[in-house]
Scaffold this motif. Structure first.
Motif, PDB file in Angstrom:
ATOM      1  N   ARG A 147      31.558 -29.757 -26.701  1.00 45.29           N
ATOM      2  CA  ARG A 147      30.330 -30.391 -26.220  1.00 45.29           C
ATOM      3  C   ARG A 147      29.131 -29.440 -26.267  1.00 45.29           C
ATOM      4  NH1 ARG A 147      31.171 -33.803 -21.007  1.00 45.29           N
ATOM      5  NH2 ARG A 147      32.092 -35.177 -22.534  1.00 45.29           N
ATOM      6  N   TYR A 148      29.346 -28.179 -25.947  1.00 42.28           N
ATOM      7  CA  TYR A 148      28.200 -27.274 -25.778  1.00 42.28           C
ATOM      8  C   TYR A 148      28.048 -26.238 -26.891  1.00 42.28           C
ATOM      9  CZ  TYR A 148      28.045 -29.271 -21.154  1.00 42.28           C
ATOM     10  OH  TYR A 148      27.960 -30.162 -20.119  1.00 42.28           O
TER      11      TYR A 148
ATOM     12  N   ALA B 201      22.905 -19.925 -23.377  1.00 40.79           N
ATOM     13  CA  ALA B 201      22.804 -20.995 -22.372  1.00 40.79           C
ATOM     14  C   ALA B 201      23.954 -22.001 -22.497  1.00 40.79           C
ATOM     15  CB  ALA B 201      21.450 -21.686 -22.476  1.00 40.79           C
ATOM     16  N   PRO B 202      24.242 -22.527 -23.703  1.00 46.44           N
ATOM     17  CA  PRO B 202      25.402 -23.426 -23.817  1.00 46.44           C
ATOM     18  C   PRO B 202      26.713 -22.760 -23.418  1.00 46.44           C
ATOM     19  CG  PRO B 202      24.067 -23.558 -25.790  1.00 46.44           C
ATOM     20  CD  PRO B 202      23.500 -22.469 -24.971  1.00 46.44           C
TER      21      PRO B 202
ATOM     22  N   ASP C 245      20.453 -17.928 -28.747  1.00 47.82           N
ATOM     23  CA  ASP C 245      20.319 -19.297 -28.237  1.00 47.82           C
ATOM     24  C   ASP C 245      21.623 -19.861 -27.685  1.00 47.82           C
ATOM     25  OD1 ASP C 245      17.657 -19.416 -28.799  1.00 47.82           O
ATOM     26  OD2 ASP C 245      17.890 -20.379 -30.752  1.00 47.82           O
TER      27      ASP C 245
ATOM     28  N   HIS D 261      26.073 -26.216 -31.631  1.00 48.60           N
ATOM     29  CA  HIS D 261      25.143 -25.109 -31.834  1.00 48.60           C
ATOM     30  C   HIS D 261      25.570 -24.245 -33.021  1.00 48.60           C
ATOM     31  CE1 HIS D 261      22.040 -22.435 -30.291  1.00 48.60           C
ATOM     32  NE2 HIS D 261      22.799 -21.482 -30.778  1.00 48.60           N
TER      33      HIS D 261
ATOM     34  N   GLU E  24      30.079 -25.830 -29.981  1.00 45.74           N
ATOM     35  CA  GLU E  24      30.344 -26.177 -31.388  1.00 45.74           C
ATOM     36  C   GLU E  24      29.127 -26.757 -32.117  1.00 45.74           C
ATOM     37  OE1 GLU E  24      34.116 -28.051 -33.644  1.00 45.74           O
ATOM     38  OE2 GLU E  24      32.955 -29.464 -32.469  1.00 45.74           O
TER      39      GLU E  24
ATOM     40  N   ARG F  78      26.889 -22.658 -19.631  1.00 44.84           N
ATOM     41  CA  ARG F  78      27.192 -24.001 -19.123  1.00 44.84           C
ATOM     42  C   ARG F  78      28.671 -24.350 -19.369  1.00 44.84           C
ATOM     43  NH1 ARG F  78      26.048 -28.113 -15.634  1.00 44.84           N
ATOM     44  NH2 ARG F  78      26.805 -30.034 -16.488  1.00 44.84           N
TER      45      ARG F  78
END
Lengths: 98, 148
Positions: free
Chosen positions: B91-92, B129-130, B126, B96, B94, B133
């Motif tokens: 969700r967060y 942050a993902p 970048d 990216h 991959e 989370r």
């Protein structure tokens, strides 16, 4: 309400509402005119997916591009209802492309 | 009464490679060094069957060894998959990584290597942050399932 989207999430939903076929994460960044950053776009989209306001479509392949296809994000019916409710009560969406 | 010596266990597995597709290491253990070297030559396509072919191979230039390059953010993917659960990773992190790789390969295809490097550096920045989370989701879920 716990599941009510934040202002940034509202902005992302507003952007997705304008594109019924869905958008890639980077397209959301472009459409937000710099309000949504690359580092935070997938956090916002992930949260919206958890809340059920956004659905993720994973195509089998991207046309003309090698590698794994990127996910496409679409607004769900519940997301549309939340947006409509937010507009009714007069929430503004600063930063979204008109 | 003397007990009959049992057969060596490895012998049962000879031919295993043919049926299951796994490398048969036990077979190699039974080989002499010469036979083993010859087998490796055949495996790597270096073996020649005739003298003429051997001479031809000696005369022809040796091809340069190919360098296999890993895609960008390979280490990041390995570490993230180890740290995060599958859902949080998918969700967060991959998406990216997929964006980063797409932009990277576009830049490489256009011959812009400096820009490609910059895309990787920016991508690593970048993804923090993902990743944060995803870690939060993983830990909270783990605690909830463990103690809930």
């Amino acid at each position: 309400m716990k599941d009510w989207p934040t202002a940034s999430e509202m902005l992302v939903m507003r952007i997705l509402q304008d594109e019924p076929r869905g958008l890639y994460g980077l397209q959301v960044v472009e459409h937000s005119d710099g309000v949504v950053k690359r580092g935070s776009v997938y956090v916002l989209l992930g949260r919206l997916e958890e809340k059920g306001f956004v659905r993720v479509i994973r195509p089998k392949a991207e046309t003309g591009l090698p590698g794994m296809p990127r996910p496409i994000y679409q607004l769900t019916g519940q997301g549309s209802k939340v947006l409509a409710a937010a507009e009714t009560i007069g929430l503004s969406f600063s930063g979204a492309r008109q | 009464m003397s007990e009959r010596p049992r057969k060596r266990k490895e012998k049962r597995y000879i031919g295993y490679e043919r049926t299951c597709g796994y490398p048969d290491r036990t077979l190699e253990k039974l080989m002499t060094p010469d036979v083993r070297r010859r087998l490796n030559e055949i495996r790597h396509g270096l073996a020649t069957t005739t003298d003429a072919a051997r001479e031809h191979q000696a005369a022809s230039p040796v091809p340069a060894p190919r360098k296999i390059e890993l895609p960008p953010a390979h280490l990041l993917v390995v570490v993230s998959k180890w740290l995060l659960n599958a859902e949080a990773y998918g969700r967060y992190v991959e998406p990216h990584v997929l964006d980063m790789r797409l932009e990277y390969f576009k830049a490489i295809a256009a011959g812009r290597r400096v820009q490609a490097r910059w895309i990787v550096v920016r991508g690593y920045w970048d993804v923090l942050a993902p990743l944060r989370r995803g870690l939060w989701i993983t830990i909270t879920r783990w605690l909830r399932e463990g103690y809930g």
